[in-house]
Design a protein around this motif. Structure first.
Motif, mmCIF file in Angstrom:
data_model
loop_
_atom_site.group_PDB
_atom_site.id
_atom_site.type_symbol
_atom_site.label_atom_id
_atom_site.label_comp_id
_atom_site.label_asym_id
_atom_site.label_seq_id
_atom_site.Cartn_x
_atom_site.Cartn_y
_atom_site.Cartn_z
ATOM 1 N N VAL A 1 0.833 -1.203 0.000
ATOM 2 C CA VAL A 1 0.000 0.000 0.000
ATOM 3 C C VAL A 1 0.866 1.250 0.000
ATOM 4 N N ASP A 2 2.005 1.200 0.706
ATOM 5 C CA ASP A 2 2.910 2.343 0.704
ATOM 6 C C ASP A 2 3.453 2.604 -0.696
ATOM 7 N N LEU A 3 3.636 1.532 -1.468
ATOM 8 C CA LEU A 3 4.079 1.693 -2.848
ATOM 9 C C LEU A 3 3.052 2.488 -3.640
ATOM 10 N N LYS A 4 1.775 2.242 -3.384
ATOM 11 C CA LYS A 4 0.729 2.982 -4.088
ATOM 12 C C LYS A 4 0.769 4.456 -3.711
ATOM 13 N N MET A 5 1.046 4.766 -2.436
ATOM 14 C CA MET A 5 1.174 6.163 -2.028
ATOM 15 C C MET A 5 2.304 6.843 -2.789
ATOM 16 N N LYS A 6 3.405 6.111 -2.977
ATOM 17 C CA LYS A 6 4.526 6.648 -3.730
ATOM 18 C C LYS A 6 4.133 6.865 -5.188
ATOM 19 N N GLN A 7 3.295 5.963 -5.721
ATOM 20 C CA GLN A 7 2.843 6.100 -7.107
ATOM 21 C C GLN A 7 2.060 7.389 -7.305
ATOM 22 N N TYR A 8 1.207 7.730 -6.341
ATOM 23 C CA TYR A 8 0.438 8.969 -6.454
ATOM 24 C C TYR A 8 1.384 10.154 -6.664
ATOM 25 N N ALA A 9 2.417 10.230 -5.827
ATOM 26 C CA ALA A 9 3.327 11.376 -5.868
ATOM 27 C C ALA A 9 4.158 11.391 -7.151
ATOM 28 N N GLU A 10 4.754 10.238 -7.504
ATOM 29 C CA GLU A 10 5.599 10.185 -8.688
ATOM 30 C C GLU A 10 4.793 10.401 -9.965
ATOM 31 N N GLY A 11 3.632 9.767 -10.039
ATOM 32 C CA GLY A 11 2.798 9.899 -11.225
ATOM 33 C C GLY A 11 2.270 11.310 -11.392
ATOM 34 N N SER A 12 1.862 11.927 -10.293
ATOM 35 C CA SER A 12 1.353 13.285 -10.349
ATOM 36 C C SER A 12 2.451 14.248 -10.794
ATOM 37 N N SER A 13 3.661 14.050 -10.307
ATOM 38 C CA SER A 13 4.786 14.895 -10.705
ATOM 39 C C SER A 13 5.081 14.753 -12.200
ATOM 40 N N PHE A 14 5.016 13.508 -12.714
ATOM 41 C CA PHE A 14 5.234 13.272 -14.142
ATOM 42 C C PHE A 14 4.195 14.022 -14.974
ATOM 43 N N VAL A 15 2.910 13.859 -14.624
ATOM 44 C CA VAL A 15 1.838 14.501 -15.384
ATOM 45 C C VAL A 15 1.989 16.018 -15.331
ATOM 46 N N ARG A 16 2.253 16.542 -14.151
ATOM 47 C CA ARG A 16 2.364 17.994 -13.993
ATOM 48 C C ARG A 16 3.505 18.551 -14.856
ATOM 49 N N THR A 17 4.634 17.876 -14.829
ATOM 50 C CA THR A 17 5.787 18.344 -15.607
ATOM 51 C C THR A 17 5.492 18.330 -17.096
ATOM 52 N N VAL A 18 4.895 17.219 -17.568
ATOM 53 C CA VAL A 18 4.613 17.104 -19.002
ATOM 54 C C VAL A 18 3.575 18.143 -19.434
ATOM 55 N N VAL A 19 2.507 18.301 -18.655
ATOM 56 C CA VAL A 19 1.473 19.284 -19.019
ATOM 57 C C VAL A 19 2.051 20.698 -19.011
ATOM 58 N N ASP A 20 2.900 21.006 -18.045
ATOM 59 C CA ASP A 20 3.517 22.335 -17.984
ATOM 60 C C ASP A 20 4.361 22.612 -19.227
ATOM 61 N N ARG A 21 5.005 21.567 -19.746
ATOM 62 C CA ARG A 21 5.939 21.777 -20.864
ATOM 63 C C ARG A 21 5.289 21.670 -22.232
ATOM 64 N N VAL A 22 4.333 20.765 -22.394
ATOM 65 C CA VAL A 22 3.773 20.559 -23.742
ATOM 66 C C VAL A 22 2.257 20.700 -23.788
ATOM 67 N N GLY A 23 1.624 21.055 -22.660
ATOM 68 C CA GLY A 23 0.187 21.261 -22.643
ATOM 69 C C GLY A 23 -0.591 19.957 -22.511
ATOM 70 N N MET A 24 -1.901 20.082 -22.282
ATOM 71 C CA MET A 24 -2.739 18.903 -22.088
ATOM 72 C C MET A 24 -2.813 18.045 -23.346
ATOM 73 N N ASP A 25 -2.920 18.679 -24.514
ATOM 74 C CA ASP A 25 -2.984 17.896 -25.757
ATOM 75 C C ASP A 25 -1.692 17.126 -25.983
ATOM 76 N N GLY A 26 -0.565 17.743 -25.635
ATOM 77 C CA GLY A 26 0.716 17.032 -25.751
ATOM 78 C C GLY A 26 0.781 15.867 -24.791
ATOM 79 N N PHE A 27 0.360 16.098 -23.545
ATOM 80 C CA PHE A 27 0.350 15.003 -22.574
ATOM 81 C C PHE A 27 -0.533 13.863 -23.043
ATOM 82 N N ASN A 28 -1.685 14.176 -23.633
ATOM 83 C CA ASN A 28 -2.644 13.138 -24.014
ATOM 84 C C ASN A 28 -2.124 12.191 -25.081
#
Length: 364
Positions: free
Chosen positions: A298-325
C-alpha cells in the motif's frame, strides 16, 4: 480446481472487517444520494479538463458498504485469476486432492483477512474486471465508492462533507474516463496481469522458496525495513512484467491525483484544507498499520500517487494537455518507470526533442 476458496474469502472478510462509523439511517441515505449525484458532477469536470472523449454513457457511481466492497473485489479477483486457475486445473493430477483442498481454504482465509484490512481504508475504485453479465457479454468497468469510509474520513479529518465527497469523486472519475476513453488501456492492463500470473513457478520446491522469502519479508517489515510480500514472491520474469504494470498504474494514479488537484480549486472551495489534512492522514497510522501497509504494497501505491502526479504535472507544464494526451495513443507511448522519474525523456521520445525548453542537453 479451486485455487482459492472464494466463499470462505468473502465469509472471512465480512466477519473480520470493522463496522463503519455510527450514523443515523437518514444520514446514511443522504450520503449515498449525494455521492451518486456528485459522481455525475465530477465526471463532467473531468472530461472537460482532461479532454479525453468517451462514448460510454455516464452512470452514477455504485455505492457500497465495507462487506459490499469485499464481495465486489472477490468477483474481480476471480476474473483476474481465471487464467491461473485454468492452468492449475490442467495440472490437478500432479497435486494430491488433500493439498488442493487445504490450500484453497488457507488462501481463502488469507485473502479474506487482507480484504478486511483494506475494506476499512479504500474510499473508492474503478473496478476494471467484473464477471460477465447475465447474457454472457463481458461487463464494462464500474465506479464504486465506499460510503462508510468516505464518511469516516471526513469526520476524522473534520472537513466539509460535500467538498470532500466531490474531491474524492474527481479522482475516481478520472479513472473511469481513462479506461472508457482509451479503448486499449483496459485490455493492456489485463494482458499484463495475465502474463504476470502465468509467469508463476508452479513446482513445490520453488513454492517453498517463495514462502521462505515471504517470511523474511514479514520479519524485515516488522523490524522497520523495506521488505514487502509483492517483491518476495516474484520470479525474475514477473519482476519485468511488474515494472511495466507499475509504470502504467503510476501514470493512471498520478493522473487521477493531478486532475483532482487541478480541478479542485475551481469547484471545491476548501480543497487546500482537505489536501493538507488528507496527506497527513496518509502518512499516519499505528506501527502495526504501517507494517501491514508496507507488506501489502500500500505504501508503494502512495509513492505512485506522488511520482505519477509529478510526471503529469511536468509534461502538461511543458507541452500542454494535448501534448500530454499523446500518452494514451498506444502501449508504445506509455512512459517507462525511468521516464516517470525523468519526464523529459518521455517528451523527447514521444513528442520530440524540440518540445523541450532545455535545448542545452540537460537530462535531469
Amino acid at each position: 480446481m479451486q485455487v482459492i476458496d472464494w466463499d470462505l474469502a468473502v465469509a472471512t472478510g465480512t466477519r473480520l472487517v470493522r463496522p463503519g462509523p455510527q450514523v443515523s439511517r437518514e444520514e446514511a441515505r443522504r450520503a449515498v444520494a449525494e455521492l451518486r449525484q456528485l459522481s455525475r458532477v465530477a465526471e463532467g469536470h473531468v472530461r472537460e479538463f482532461t479532454r479525453i472523449d468517451t462514448e460510454t454513457a455516464p452512470e452514477p457511481a455504485t455505492i457500497v458498504d465495507r462487506p459490499g466492497w469485499i464481495k465486489a473485489n472477490v468477483e474481480g479477483f476471480r476474473v483476474v485469476l481465471e487464467p491461473l486457475t485454468q492452468r492449475m486445473a490442467a495440472r490437478k493430477d500432479q497435486t494430491p486432492a488433500i493439498v488442493s483442498a487445504v490450500g484453497s481454504r488457507v488462501t481463502g482465509v488469507e485473502v479474506g483477512a487482507v480484504l478486511a484490512f483494506l475494506a476499512s481504508r479504500v474510499l473508492g475504485q474503478y473496478e476494471l474486471f467484473l464477471p460477465p453479465d447475465p447474457s454472457g457479454r463481458e461487463a464494462v468497468g464500474r465506479l464504486t465508492l465506499v460510503a462508510p469510509n468516505i464518511v469516516h474520513a471526513e469526520q476524522e479529518l473534520d472537513v466539509v462533507p460535500r467538498d470532500f465527497r466531490l474531491w474524492v469523486c474527481l479522482h475516481e472519475e478520472t479513472h473511469r474516463v481513462q479506461f472508457t476513453g482509451v479503448p486499449w488501456l483496459r485490455e493492456y492492463v489485463r494482458s499484463q496481469m495475465t502474463e504476470f500470473l502465468l509467469a508463476s513457478d508452479m513446482d513445490l520446491s520453488t513454492l517453498l522458496d517463495r514462502f521462505r522469502s515471504a517470511a523474511d519479508a514479514v520479519a524485515d517489515a516488522v523490524r522497520g525495513g523495506e521488505g514487502n510480500l509483492i517483491d518476495a514472491i516474484q520470479t525474475p520474469e514477473q519482476r519485468e512484467i511488474l515494472n511495466r504494470l507499475t509504470a502504467v498504474m503510476t501514470l493512471v494514479e498520478g493522473h487521477g491525483d493531478y486532475v483532482m488537484d487541478a480541478v479542485g480549486p475551481a469547484v471545491v472551495p476548501t480543497v487546500a484544507d482537505i489536501r493538507a489534512k488528507f496527506h497527513h492522514r496518509r502518512e499516519g497510522g499505528s506501527r502495526l498499520d504501517r507494517t501491514v501497509r508496507k507488506l501489502l504494497g500500500v505504501d508503494l501505491k502512495m509513492k505512485q500517487y506522488a511520482e505519477g502526479s509529478s510526471f503529469v504535472r511536468t509534461v502538461v507544464d511543458r507541452v500542454g494537455m494535448d501534448g500530454f494526451n499523446k500518452v494514451w495513443t498506444s502501449p508504445q507511448t506509455l512512459p517507462t518507470q525511468d521516464e516517470i522519474s525523468r519526464p523529459e525523456r518521455w517528451i523527447a521520445r514521444v513528442i520530440g526533442a524540440s518540445a523541450l525548453p532545455e535545448a542545452d542537453g540537460t537530462t535531469g
